[in-house]
Design a protein around this motif. Structure first.
Motif, short mmCIF file in Angstrom:
data_model
loop_
_atom_site.label_atom_id
_atom_site.label_comp_id
_atom_site.label_asym_id
_atom_site.label_seq_id
_atom_site.Cartn_x
_atom_site.Cartn_y
_atom_site.Cartn_z
N GLU B 39 1.62 5.51 -10.39
CA GLU B 39 1.43 4.59 -9.15
C GLU B 39 0.16 3.78 -9.25
O GLU B 39 0.07 2.67 -8.52
CB GLU B 39 1.79 5.58 -7.93
CG GLU B 39 1.97 4.72 -6.69
CD GLU B 39 2.54 5.63 -5.61
OE1 GLU B 39 3.65 5.77 -5.23
OE2 GLU B 39 1.47 6.13 -5.13
N HIS B 40 -0.67 4.66 -9.78
CA HIS B 40 -2.05 4.04 -9.71
C HIS B 40 -3.08 4.68 -10.63
O HIS B 40 -2.78 5.72 -10.83
CB HIS B 40 -2.51 4.30 -8.44
CG HIS B 40 -3.92 3.45 -7.80
ND1 HIS B 40 -4.06 2.04 -7.52
CD2 HIS B 40 -5.10 4.12 -7.59
CE1 HIS B 40 -5.20 1.97 -7.25
NE2 HIS B 40 -5.89 2.92 -7.41
N ARG B 65 -2.45 8.44 -10.30
CA ARG B 65 -1.52 8.86 -9.30
C ARG B 65 -0.33 8.70 -9.70
O ARG B 65 0.36 7.58 -10.03
CB ARG B 65 -1.82 8.40 -7.86
CG ARG B 65 -0.89 8.80 -6.85
CD ARG B 65 -1.31 8.41 -5.25
NE ARG B 65 -0.90 7.11 -5.04
CZ ARG B 65 -1.67 6.20 -5.03
NH1 ARG B 65 -3.21 6.32 -5.07
NH2 ARG B 65 -1.50 4.82 -4.69
N ARG B 67 3.87 9.42 -9.18
CA ARG B 67 4.75 9.74 -8.02
C ARG B 67 6.08 10.29 -8.71
O ARG B 67 6.64 9.84 -9.70
CB ARG B 67 5.38 8.42 -7.22
CG ARG B 67 6.16 8.52 -6.28
CD ARG B 67 6.38 7.12 -5.36
NE ARG B 67 7.23 6.45 -6.40
CZ ARG B 67 6.83 5.12 -7.04
NH1 ARG B 67 5.60 4.67 -6.47
NH2 ARG B 67 7.62 4.55 -7.52
N TYR C 101 -9.56 7.92 -0.52
CA TYR C 101 -8.43 6.94 -0.53
C TYR C 101 -7.70 6.89 0.75
O TYR C 101 -7.42 7.88 1.16
CB TYR C 101 -7.66 7.26 -1.67
CG TYR C 101 -6.46 6.34 -2.26
CD1 TYR C 101 -7.10 5.32 -2.92
CD2 TYR C 101 -5.33 6.04 -1.43
CE1 TYR C 101 -5.91 4.19 -3.55
CE2 TYR C 101 -4.32 5.28 -2.03
CZ TYR C 101 -4.92 4.22 -3.01
OH TYR C 101 -3.97 3.39 -3.40
N LYS C 164 6.21 11.16 2.12
CA LYS C 164 5.55 11.20 0.84
C LYS C 164 4.59 12.34 0.97
O LYS C 164 3.57 11.96 1.90
CB LYS C 164 5.09 9.64 0.63
CG LYS C 164 4.44 9.77 -0.79
CD LYS C 164 4.03 8.21 -1.15
CE LYS C 164 3.28 8.37 -2.40
NZ LYS C 164 3.02 6.94 -2.85
#
Lengths: 102, 101, 218
Positions: B39-40, B65, B67, C101, C164
């Motif tokens: 994702e990142h 990251r 997911r 973040y 999430k």
């Protein structure tokens, strides 16, 4: 809490089977818990230990001890293990001092 | 070399390596062997598997990251089918995944 | 903000003249005493950090969220460069603080933060984590049954909203911007900040409704 569902280490909790509900209340810390928290921070700032070393020491605790201990009991045990490993403390002198202070 | 090259980019499908070393690492068991999507890319960070033993953590490891679909992580997941979970994982714990889940 | 963060509560618990120190307390005191005698640390250094830590509250986080709700451009800066945006409001972030973040809830998605491996938490902004965040129950369960755990916090998430979960396993710490409650259009930033609870910035509950603030604080 129970025995590990597999061979994982005691800190690797994600998905670890348990029926325990989350106790959403906060509890005040005891004085020695605040001091242990601070001691770890001071020693980290001085470069004596580090976050990653602390994590390694905490997850090296035996499962039974990990689960039976409170959060700062784990920290204190891990800190002691690191300091002994580095030669800054001897386990016997910690024993003696803890007995002597009782 | 003080920084390993990032092998993946956002959108890539990756599989998490299955490995449980006796030494320190930061990849939870529940994600191991699972497939997700990058994702990142945060950047590169000192390697905790090295830092934990009072070494310098170099070369820095790219950190992503990733997911995952919850229903893929947990076959008996009881939430909604579109629920997700993300974990921050270092490059050397990931391998390319061509197929589906 | 939770009432549990008020310092007077801690002070009451710390003074325990009738209680024997536990083995853990004695051992911790022994470690500190030995390190002091060996010149590794000074007792005052530890005391200073204790005082600084006990003075920390989630207030900085609440102020940042309130500004983000009020100013879309600020919110974008906060997401792009969190520490710089926080410094704009006059809050100091220690240089050794882990990177932050910022994630934002929306009508379609709710974000929930955990650290399954230890207790990673944005301390620089929220102060020390609550006990439940460090508990084995939360760490075990929130990844596999987040909706059930959220219900234990009184939070019911409709099925059409994506949940999430963010497992902070590495170098980042996460802060949730909860949804701005309805009926707060006329409120200034201070009033808004009063609705932003610590738990809402971890993602397990909503920000307070403007008329519900009294109820939740009790």
């Amino acid at each position: 809490m129970s025995a590990a569902p597999d061979d994982r280490k005691p800190h690797d909790r994600g998905g670890w089977p348990t029926d325990e509900h989350v106790d959403t209340h906060d509890h005040a810390h005891l004085d020695w818990e605040w001091r242990t928290d601070a001691l770890v921070r001071v020693l980290s700032a001085k470069g004596v230990i580090s976050t990653d070393q602390m994590r390694r020491a905490i997850e090296s605790l035996p499962l039974e001890r990990y689960e039976a201990s409170s959060y700062y009991e784990r920290w204190s045990a891990a800190l002691e293990a690191l300091l002994v490993e580095k030669g800054l403390l001897a386990a016997a002198e910690v024993d003696a001092r803890a007995r002597g202070a009782a | 070399m003080t920084e390993a090259r990032a092998r993946f980019a956002p959108g890539d499908r990756v599989r998490v390596r299955r490995e449980y070393p006796p030494t320190h690492f930061r990849t939870p068991l529940y994600a191991q062997g699972k497939t997700g999507v990058v994702e990142h890319l945060y950047g590169a960070y000192r390697n905790p598997e090295d830092l934990a033993y009072a070494r310098d953590g170099l070369p820095k490891a790219p950190l992503y990251r990733v997911r995952f679909e919850q229903t893929h992580l947990w076959p008996e997941y009881a939430g909604a089918a579109h629920d997700t979970l993300c974990i921050d994982l270092y490059d050397h714990w990931l391998e390319p995944s061509e197929g589906g889940l | 903000m939770s009432e549990h963060d008020h310092p007077h509560e801690h002070a009451q618990r710390d003074f325990q003249p009738d209680e024997e120190p536990t083995a853990s307390a004695l051992r911790a005191a022994a470690i500190e005493a030995l390190l002091t005698e060996k010149g590794v640390v000074a007792r005052e250094e530890v005391t200073r950090v204790v005082e600084a830590t006990r003075a920390q509250t989630p207030q900085a986080g609440a102020a940042v969220v309130a500004r983000a709700w009020s100013d879309p451009a600020y919110k974008e800066r906060l997401k792009a460069r969190p520490f710089e945006a926080i410094a704009e409001l006059g809050y100091d972030i220690p240089i050794e603080a882990p990177q932050l973040y910022v994630v934002e809830n929306s009508p379609a998605q709710r974000n929930v933060i955990v650290c399954t491996l230890c207790s990673c938490y944005p301390r620089a902004l929220l102060g020390p984590p609550p006990d439940w965040y460090k508990s084995l129950a939360y760490r075990s369960r929130v990844v596999v049954e987040p909706r059930a755990v959220l219900r234990e916090f009184g939070t019911v998430v409709p099925d059409d909203v994506e949940v999430k979960v963010w497992d902070s396993t590495a170098d980042l710490r996460f802060l949730v911007i909860p949804e701005r409650p309805a009926g707060t259009e006329g409120l200034g930033e201070d009033a808004l900040a009063g609705l932003v609870t610590r738990d809402s910035m971890i993602g397990v509950s909503d920000a307070l409704a403007p008329e519900g603030a009294e109820v939740r604080a009790g």
